[in-house]
Enzyme design. Sequence first.
Site, PDB file in Angstrom:
ATOM      1  N   SER A 190       0.812  -1.220   0.000  1.00  0.00           N
ATOM      2  CA  SER A 190       0.000   0.000   0.000  1.00  0.00           C
ATOM      3  C   SER A 190       0.851   1.279   0.000  1.00  0.00           C
ATOM      4  O   SER A 190       0.391   2.319   0.464  1.00  0.00           O
ATOM      5  CB  SER A 190      -0.964   0.009   1.200  1.00  0.00           C
ATOM      6  OG  SER A 190      -1.803  -1.126   1.171  1.00  0.00           O
ATOM      7  N   ARG A 191       2.075   1.175  -0.486  1.00  0.00           N
ATOM      8  CA  ARG A 191       2.999   2.313  -0.556  1.00  0.00           C
ATOM      9  C   ARG A 191       3.373   2.868   0.817  1.00  0.00           C
ATOM     10  O   ARG A 191       3.876   3.983   0.931  1.00  0.00           O
ATOM     11  CB  ARG A 191       2.426   3.432  -1.442  1.00  0.00           C
ATOM     12  CG  ARG A 191       2.279   3.038  -2.913  1.00  0.00           C
ATOM     13  CD  ARG A 191       3.642   2.733  -3.514  1.00  0.00           C
ATOM     14  NE  ARG A 191       3.600   2.500  -4.950  1.00  0.00           N
ATOM     15  CZ  ARG A 191       3.518   1.293  -5.505  1.00  0.00           C
ATOM     16  NH1 ARG A 191       3.440   0.214  -4.735  1.00  0.00           N
ATOM     17  NH2 ARG A 191       3.533   1.158  -6.815  1.00  0.00           N
ATOM     18  N   LEU A 192       3.121   2.101   1.868  1.00  0.00           N
ATOM     19  CA  LEU A 192       3.523   2.518   3.212  1.00  0.00           C
ATOM     20  C   LEU A 192       4.900   1.927   3.504  1.00  0.00           C
ATOM     21  O   LEU A 192       5.070   1.062   4.371  1.00  0.00           O
ATOM     22  CB  LEU A 192       2.484   2.067   4.248  1.00  0.00           C
ATOM     23  CG  LEU A 192       1.093   2.664   4.046  1.00  0.00           C
ATOM     24  CD1 LEU A 192       0.129   2.142   5.107  1.00  0.00           C
ATOM     25  CD2 LEU A 192       1.155   4.192   4.082  1.00  0.00           C
TER      26      LEU A 192
END
Length: 218
Positions: A190-192
């Site tokens: 999730s691009r975290l």
Amino acid sequence: MSTDIASLRKSYERAELSEDASHADPLRQFEQWFNEAVAGEVPEPNAMTLATVDSRLRPSTRVVLIKGFDERGITWFTNYDSRKGQTLAGNPFAALQFHWVELERVVRIEGRVEKVSDEESDAYFHSRPLDSRIGAWASPQSQVISSRNVLVTNAAKYGAKFMLQPPRPPHWGGYRLVPDQWEFWQGRKSRLHDRLRYRQEDAPDGTGLRWVRERLAP
């Protein structure tokens, strides 16, 4: 265009990078990740992007190969008269980046660059294959040449001149980047992503510099 570039994406889910599982010393963390890249048979794990900025404040990048690392810094070798060599002569600060795609990892390193000793440059130069040693003489790196034949002709000339014992050219040798900042990036879902930065600051007891580790938002 047949490819929708904006739709190209990948979910990073291989690993994580936590403060508890990382080393307090960034050099040890780099050593671990570099060894894992080699063991994982990542293509050219020793390839790194070198970024410099010239006197006109124009940045430039190129890929070079790391040839060593220790407490003194990160070392590579090149032509001192090349564009990067001329830029570093005027502005000795640079950045390095490793991108190990298969491991979903990036390492960024910033700091001051210095030339290694003549003894170190000589030792590495004489460890290179003969063709590479002749090539260091044959290529006027970063200069405009009329054709590839210039390189072929130069290689033949210096090969005949030096035979099996070409000396190290005076314009060729090593650089060492002395890090004052490291960043380790691990891709996450999730691009975290996980980003740990190490920066230097004065130790509170006055004994010199220490590394401070902190998490950055992705």
